[in-house]
Design a protein around this motif. Structure first.
Motif, mmCIF file in Angstrom:
data_model
loop_
_atom_site.group_PDB
_atom_site.id
_atom_site.type_symbol
_atom_site.label_atom_id
_atom_site.label_comp_id
_atom_site.label_asym_id
_atom_site.label_seq_id
_atom_site.Cartn_x
_atom_site.Cartn_y
_atom_site.Cartn_z
ATOM 1 N N ILE A 45 -51.047 -12.964 0.989
ATOM 2 C CA ILE A 45 -51.664 -12.036 0.026
ATOM 3 C C ILE A 45 -50.938 -10.699 0.052
ATOM 4 N N THR A 46 -50.558 -10.257 1.254
ATOM 5 C CA THR A 46 -49.812 -9.001 1.361
ATOM 6 C C THR A 46 -48.506 -9.090 0.585
ATOM 7 N N VAL A 47 -47.818 -10.210 0.703
ATOM 8 C CA VAL A 47 -46.574 -10.401 -0.041
ATOM 9 C C VAL A 47 -46.822 -10.306 -1.541
ATOM 10 N N TRP A 48 -47.907 -10.939 -2.011
ATOM 11 C CA TRP A 48 -48.207 -10.940 -3.446
ATOM 12 C C TRP A 48 -48.488 -9.516 -3.941
ATOM 13 N N THR A 49 -49.354 -8.800 -3.229
ATOM 14 C CA THR A 49 -49.700 -7.443 -3.678
ATOM 15 C C THR A 49 -48.517 -6.495 -3.546
ATOM 16 N N PHE A 50 -47.720 -6.653 -2.518
ATOM 17 C CA PHE A 50 -46.573 -5.769 -2.335
ATOM 18 C C PHE A 50 -45.532 -5.974 -3.442
ATOM 19 N N THR A 51 -45.241 -7.243 -3.750
ATOM 20 C CA THR A 51 -44.264 -7.502 -4.827
ATOM 21 C C THR A 51 -44.805 -7.045 -6.176
ATOM 22 N N GLY A 52 -46.121 -7.138 -6.375
ATOM 23 C CA GLY A 52 -46.701 -6.615 -7.615
ATOM 24 C C GLY A 52 -46.537 -5.123 -7.718
ATOM 25 N N LYS A 64 -37.613 -5.765 -12.512
ATOM 26 C CA LYS A 64 -38.970 -6.272 -12.675
ATOM 27 C C LYS A 64 -39.003 -7.796 -12.589
ATOM 28 N N ILE A 65 -38.027 -8.439 -13.239
ATOM 29 C CA ILE A 65 -37.987 -9.909 -13.211
ATOM 30 C C ILE A 65 -37.789 -10.416 -11.768
ATOM 31 N N LEU A 66 -36.920 -9.728 -11.029
ATOM 32 C CA LEU A 66 -36.679 -10.150 -9.641
ATOM 33 C C LEU A 66 -37.949 -10.029 -8.795
ATOM 34 N N TRP A 67 -38.637 -8.901 -8.914
ATOM 35 C CA TRP A 67 -39.883 -8.733 -8.136
ATOM 36 C C TRP A 67 -40.951 -9.713 -8.622
ATOM 37 N N SER A 68 -40.955 -10.055 -9.873
ATOM 38 C CA SER A 68 -41.929 -11.029 -10.385
ATOM 39 C C SER A 68 -41.684 -12.399 -9.757
ATOM 40 N N LYS A 69 -40.392 -12.767 -9.644
ATOM 41 C CA LYS A 69 -40.076 -14.041 -8.978
ATOM 42 C C LYS A 69 -40.482 -14.000 -7.512
ATOM 43 N N ILE A 75 -47.823 -16.172 -4.076
ATOM 44 C CA ILE A 75 -48.730 -16.962 -4.924
ATOM 45 C C ILE A 75 -48.749 -18.429 -4.474
ATOM 46 N N LEU A 76 -47.570 -19.008 -4.266
ATOM 47 C CA LEU A 76 -47.497 -20.452 -3.986
ATOM 48 C C LEU A 76 -47.794 -20.814 -2.532
ATOM 49 N N THR A 77 -47.756 -19.862 -1.615
ATOM 50 C CA THR A 77 -48.094 -20.189 -0.217
ATOM 51 C C THR A 77 -49.567 -19.990 0.096
ATOM 52 N N ILE A 78 -50.293 -19.282 -0.816
ATOM 53 C CA ILE A 78 -51.725 -19.076 -0.558
ATOM 54 C C ILE A 78 -52.509 -20.386 -0.563
ATOM 55 N N PRO A 79 -52.314 -21.310 -1.544
ATOM 56 C CA PRO A 79 -53.131 -22.545 -1.541
ATOM 57 C C PRO A 79 -52.977 -23.381 -0.271
ATOM 58 N N PRO A 80 -51.738 -23.708 0.194
ATOM 59 C CA PRO A 80 -51.679 -24.521 1.418
ATOM 60 C C PRO A 80 -52.231 -23.792 2.638
ATOM 61 N N LEU A 81 -52.033 -22.449 2.693
ATOM 62 C CA LEU A 81 -52.571 -21.707 3.831
ATOM 63 C C LEU A 81 -54.096 -21.652 3.774
ATOM 64 N N TRP A 82 -54.649 -21.572 2.569
ATOM 65 C CA TRP A 82 -56.109 -21.555 2.416
ATOM 66 C C TRP A 82 -56.716 -22.887 2.851
ATOM 67 N N VAL A 83 -56.086 -24.007 2.450
ATOM 68 C CA VAL A 83 -56.557 -25.333 2.886
ATOM 69 C C VAL A 83 -56.449 -25.461 4.405
ATOM 70 N N THR A 84 -55.319 -25.029 4.960
ATOM 71 C CA THR A 84 -55.133 -25.107 6.413
ATOM 72 C C THR A 84 -56.196 -24.300 7.141
ATOM 73 N N PHE A 85 -56.468 -23.063 6.614
ATOM 74 C CA PHE A 85 -57.484 -22.225 7.254
ATOM 75 C C PHE A 85 -58.862 -22.884 7.183
ATOM 76 N N ALA A 86 -59.234 -23.429 6.036
ATOM 77 C CA ALA A 86 -60.567 -24.039 5.884
ATOM 78 C C ALA A 86 -60.757 -25.199 6.871
ATOM 79 N N LEU A 87 -59.727 -26.021 7.059
ATOM 80 C CA LEU A 87 -59.857 -27.171 7.952
ATOM 81 C C LEU A 87 -59.857 -26.756 9.421
ATOM 82 N N THR A 88 -58.993 -25.806 9.782
ATOM 83 C CA THR A 88 -58.968 -25.388 11.193
ATOM 84 C C THR A 88 -60.199 -24.568 11.547
ATOM 85 N N PHE A 89 -60.685 -23.746 10.613
ATOM 86 C CA PHE A 89 -61.891 -22.957 10.860
ATOM 87 C C PHE A 89 -63.094 -23.845 11.118
ATOM 88 N N SER A 90 -63.144 -24.995 10.418
ATOM 89 C CA SER A 90 -64.274 -25.916 10.578
ATOM 90 C C SER A 90 -63.983 -27.040 11.575
#
Length: 1023
Positions: A45-52, A64-69, A75-90
């Motif tokens: 999330i820090t990476v996403w907000t910082f690049t924004g 601007k295009i480079l920072w957008s990329k 953006i793309l690492t949040i979903p797998p990390l969120w799934v990993t966190f949900a499973l390890t947390f539980s």
């Protein structure tokens, strides 16, 4: 617009800082389940907000295009990390298999590749245009198909994580709902913002409010961390602990109602339904005997005894109060541990202790009884030993007469029928003697009185001697007998040759007995070896009747045979294999058998031997002249061919093998064509060897004058000797001895040692005549007469007496070269007589050799004879060969005084003619006698020097006497004379000339050693 953009950038920068701090905090809590994956989620999330932020503050379009990329790294690492966190947390990490990880990380990797290569395909953004012409204007991105794939992947991951967190929350009996709410809200706020951006519902065109929404998410997560301790306690972990513990746990409130119970508690008391809300008494109405111990009105530690159905149960109880934040008691926590197993074990232990006490009382009584029985057994064992000694003497005494008279009878002129009867009589006597020996050996083993006699021995010679005897019987039955001793077995080791020979004789004898056709192979191989030890495996295989599988297990039991019927065809006591087993174990080995009925057997045993510090006494170049010699071996028996070829090759020869004369002629012709002629042909003679002349004419054809050496069966050696006169170069009996075979090959292939006695082994030497004067002390008239006749046939002059008193009387008036002394005689036995002879003041009497004649065969008999002063031991019944060897060893054959010879003979260093005469022309026996002399005399000469240095007269006389005796036996007269002079000086205590006399002894010994080594083919040892 630029103002709003700057405002948004500032908000995003703050958001980035907040998420970075949260990530750092979570990383320091990474030992808590789920904290590490949560920390990485915050990093994304820090990476996403910082690049924004960077994109908004950059003015150039390319920047601007480079920072957008770059923002897609978050953006793309949040979903797998969120799934990993949900499973390890539980606590469901087990779902994160290698395949799942590959999928949730493989998709974002592929999408990132599309993002950073958009210029090539335009799948992410078909077009990118600024909203206005102003510098730093917001860029409008046209969303391509890849962007929608990113959205689907992101929403799927985030939604799955939220759903799983909700499931974990509602499945936990002790919810920390604030934690779950914080996590879900923090996840859904950015999702909602992103949805508005993708639907173009944002208040500012082109602005993605999703990064800004993380400011709210950050605040929610901060509240979750610091307010509800998001990372401090995992709800599912609490549930797993409460449910998974094996002890029973009950939580009760102040009204004695159960407000919590884990599965172990409900199972322990057999509760069929949930006890929550019920009082303890109400929930356990069907359980009897539940009583808590109260002290001062409080439940304390104690033990609960209860019944569950018909089963008695026990549980240890621990009660702890539950208090709230204001230290007020709100209930109690009761932990129950089922100790039924321990109680049952304690009860069994108590019963076992009572049984042990009773057993101890019985054991004490049994020990007392055993002690009494042991005393009785000891008395019985002593009586048994005395009985065996007496029986041995009483049986062997008449056996001596039977055996000896039979031998004398066979030396006379008899008809064919008479000789047949006499041979059967001798065979029966030998069988009876073998049975007696086996019974005595077994009795000694059972009594623990059989000891090994460790001495230097030649393993190869032992095997070859056993083979020579057994081969006569085997070849008489038409059997091939092979002695196969591995070339790498050391000739000289330390062990008990008598016991090794006893086992081999037993195994070989059985093989001959139970084999009607085929072959018998005696082999010896090194099984393992260390620096100072050698483990050898001996085996005897045959092609006989074999042994049924069900009978193999009892073969080594005493008094047992594979065929125990009363009509046994083969006889025997059944003790041989049992004794062999015990002897093999005493020598550090084992014994066993492999057999197949109708096809034969292979008996084997192992034994350990001590390796000498020095190597093989045989000179390493003893057969050096054989190196490179080409030998053609013709032998139709495969086992015999392998045994012979291995020894020939070990001597450095090139050996070609043939299984028939036809094959041999082809090999011979081919070798001539290739200019590689053979130096000798080693040719086996079949067991049905016929007329010599016919055989030679058949054999010699095709070998063109190449020397032929015949391998001849033992019982055909007379014919072989005649064949040698018909043109065959030499012959060696089979099973052959290694040294004889190699010396013979060395001779016929051009060695200077061509006149070696091994080549004349088929020409019987004339019987040696001994002119010694022998005194025979024997109380049994028959044995007295027998011994007298046997000695007279050897050329001795014999005087006989009946007891020790007569021995002393005869010695007082006459001189003798040797006394044969019976041990058990009336008036004065042989032991006392020998002691008195050794105590005599007359040197002529004191130094006369005494050889014990005894029918006793128990352990210790030889030692008892030596302690009494006797020089040697000759057991009854007397064998002609043993008697001849004893006379050769101890009687000189000439009348002389005890101090050696005089005249020209005394000047001889080594009298080879006399030595060969003593051993009947047998070079092997002469070699063994010389080797024994060199070993013993060297030690005695060294000790003699020490005695002279220490001026110890008694030791000097004893060692000089030993050197003199050894020199006389080995036919070294000069050494014997010098040692006799030193012995006389020691007896008188005269040290005046001891230095000169000792120097003379050492000089004569060195001369004798040098000539003897030349005689037997050894290099003299040097100091």
């Amino acid at each position: 617009m630029i103002y709003a953009q700057s405002t948004f950038a500032a908000i995003l920068a703050v958001t980035s800082a907040v998420t970075a701090v949260i990530a750092l905090y979570a990383w320091f809590q990474r030992k808590t389940p789920g904290a590490a994956s949560f920390a990485w989620l915050m990093v994304s999330i820090t990476v996403w907000t910082f690049t924004g932020t960077a994109e908004m503050l950059t003015t150039s379009t390319a920047g601007k295009i480079l920072w957008s990329k770059a923002s897609y790294l978050g953006i793309l690492t949040i979903p797998p990390l969120w799934v990993t966190f949900a499973l390890t947390f539980s606590r469901f990490e087990r779902w994160l298999t290698r395949g799942v990880r590959a999928v949730i990380w493989g998709i974002p990797a592929a999408l990132l590749l599309l993002v950073f290569t958009n210029e090539l395909h335009g799948l992410v953004w078909p077009s990118i245009a600024p909203l206005t012409d102003e510098p730093g204007s917001v860029l409008i991105y046209q969303h391509g198909i890849a962007v929608w794939l990113v959205m689907v992947f992101s929403y799927t991951g985030v939604v799955f994580g939220c759903i799983w967190l909700f499931y974990a929350a509602i499945s936990s009996p002790r919810l920390r709902k604030g934690q779950t709410v914080a996590l879900v809200v923090a996840a859904l706020i950015p999702v909602a913002s992103n949805f508005l951006y993708m639907a173009d519902l944002t208040p500012y065109p082109g602005f993605d409010l999703t990064p800004l929404s993380f400011a709210v998410s950050g605040a929610v997560l901060a509240w979750g961390i610091f307010g509800v301790h998001l990372l401090d306690v995992v709800p599912v972990a609490h549930h797993a602990l409460f449910s998974g513990v094996t002890d029973g746990v009950l939580v009760i409130d102040l009204e004695e109602r159960i407000v919590g119970a884990n599965p172990a508690a409900t199972s322990m008391f057999g509760l069929q339904s949930s006890p929550l809300g019920k009082s303890i008494a109400e929930a356990m109405t069907h359980v009897t005997g539940v009583e808590f111990r109260f002290e001062n009105g409080r439940r304390e530690y104690g033990e609960v005894t209860f019944r569950r159905g018909e089963e008695q149960r026990w549980a240890d109880v621990r009660v702890s109060p539950l208090v709230d934040g204001r230290e007020r008691k709100i209930g109690e926590l009761i932990i129950l541990r089922d100790v039924t197993g321990r109680k049952q074990t304690e009860e069994r232990l108590r019963l076992a202790q009572e049984a042990t006490a009773e057993a101890n009382r019985e054991l004490t009584a049994a020990i007392a009884q055993a002690r009494e029985m042991a005393e009785r057994a000891e008395r019985a064992n002593a009586a048994k030993s005395e009985f065996l000694a007496n029986m041995s003497h009483e049986i062997r005494t008449p056996m001596n007469g039977v055996f000896g008279m039979t031998q004398l009878l066979l030396d006379t002129d008899l008809t064919r029928e008479q000789r047949s009867y006499a041979e059967m009589l001798r065979s029966s006597a030998e069988s009876l003697l073998n049975i007696i020996d086996e019974v005595l050996d077994f009795s000694k083993i059972e009594a623990g009185k059989l000891a090994l006699e460790i001495t230097e021995m030649n393993l190869r010679t032992v095997c070859e001697d056993v083979s020579a005897v057994a081969a006569v019987h085997a070849q008489a039955k038409g059997l091939e007998f092979v002695c196969d001793v591995a070339p790498d077995i050391a000739d000289n080791v330390r062990g008990d040759p008598t016991r090794v020979r006893q086992i081999l004789n037993n195994l070989v004898g059985n093989a001959v007995k139970f084999t009607a056709q085929g072959e018998i192979v005696l082999s010896a191989r090194i099984e393992s070896q260390m620096k100072n030890a050698l483990n050898v495996r001996f085996s005897v295989s045959d092609t006989g009747i074999g042994i049924p599988e069900e009978k193999i297990g009892m073969l080594f039991n005493p008094f047992t045979q594979a065929d125990m019927s009363t009509t046994r065809r083969f006889g025997g006591t059944g003790l041989g294999l049992s004794i062999s087993k015990r002897l093999a174990e005493m020598m550090g080995g084992q014994i066993g058998v492999a057999s197949e009925e109708g096809k034969g057997s292979r008996f084997w045993f192992t034994a350990q031997f001590i390796r000498p510090e020095t190597g093989d006494e045989r000179s390493p170049d003893m057969f050096a002249q054989l190196a490179g010699r080409r030998i053609l071996l013709v032998e139709d028996n495969l086992s015999a061919r392998k045994a012979a070829s291995s020894l020939i090759r070990a001597a450095g020869c090139v050996c070609k093998e043939a299984g028939s004369l036809e094959e041999a002629r082809e090999i011979f012709a081919l070798a001539r064509q290739n200019a590689e002629p053979f130096h000798a042909v080693l040719l086996d003679v079949p067991l049905d060897f016929g007329d010599p002349r016919t055989a030679v004419s058949r054999i010699d054809h095709g070998f063109g004058g190449t020397p032929i050496v015949l391998l001849v069966p033992l019982d055909k050696q007379g014919r072989a000797a005649r064949v040698e006169f018909e043109g065959v170069a030499a012959s060696v009996t089979k099973p052959f001895r290694r040294d004889d075979l190699l010396r013979c090959l060395a001779s016929v292939t051009g060695s200077p040692d061509s006149a070696h006695p091994a080549l004349q082994r088929f020409v019987p030497p004339p019987t040696a005549k001994h002119h010694a004067r022998v005194l025979v002390a024997e109380d049994n008239p028959l044995n007295q007469k027998l011994t007298q006749i046997m000695l007279q046939k050897l050329g001795c002059e014999v005087v006989t007496v009946s007891n020790g008193v007569e021995v002393l009387s005869e010695l007082a008036s006459n001189s003798f070269d040797l006394i044969l002394m019976d041990c058990q005689m009336p008036e004065m036995d042989g032991y006392e007589t020998s002691r008195r002879i050794r105590e005599s003041a007359v040197p002529r009497i004191r130094e006369i050799p005494i050889v014990a004649l005894t029918a006793s065969a128990l352990v210790g008999d030889r030692d008892r004879c030596i302690k009494a002063g006797m020089n040697d031991f000759l057991p009854k019944p007397l064998q002609k060969s043993d008697l001849m060897a004893t006379i050769s060893r101890w009687a000189s054959g000439d009348r002389s005084d005890a101090n050696g010879r005089s005249g020209a003979e005394d000047a001889l260093v080594f009298d080879t003619e006399k030595l060969m005469s003593r051993v009947g022309g047998n070079f092997r026996a002469a070699r063994q006698l010389v080797e024994a002399f060199l070993r013993d005399a060297r030690d005695h000469v060294a000790l003699l020097g020490n005695a002279v240095s220490e001026r110890n007269a008694a030791l000097m006389a004893a060692e000089a006497h030993a050197v003199k005796d050894n020199a006389l036996h080995a036919c070294a007269p000069a050494l014997a004379r010098a040692a006799a002079a030193l012995e006389t000086a020691g007896a008188r205590g005269d040290f005046a000339q001891t230095v000169e006399l000792t120097t003379a002894v050492r000089r004569h010994f060195a001369d004798a050693e040098r000539e003897m080594c030349v005689f037997i083919g050894l290099e003299p040892k040097t100091e």
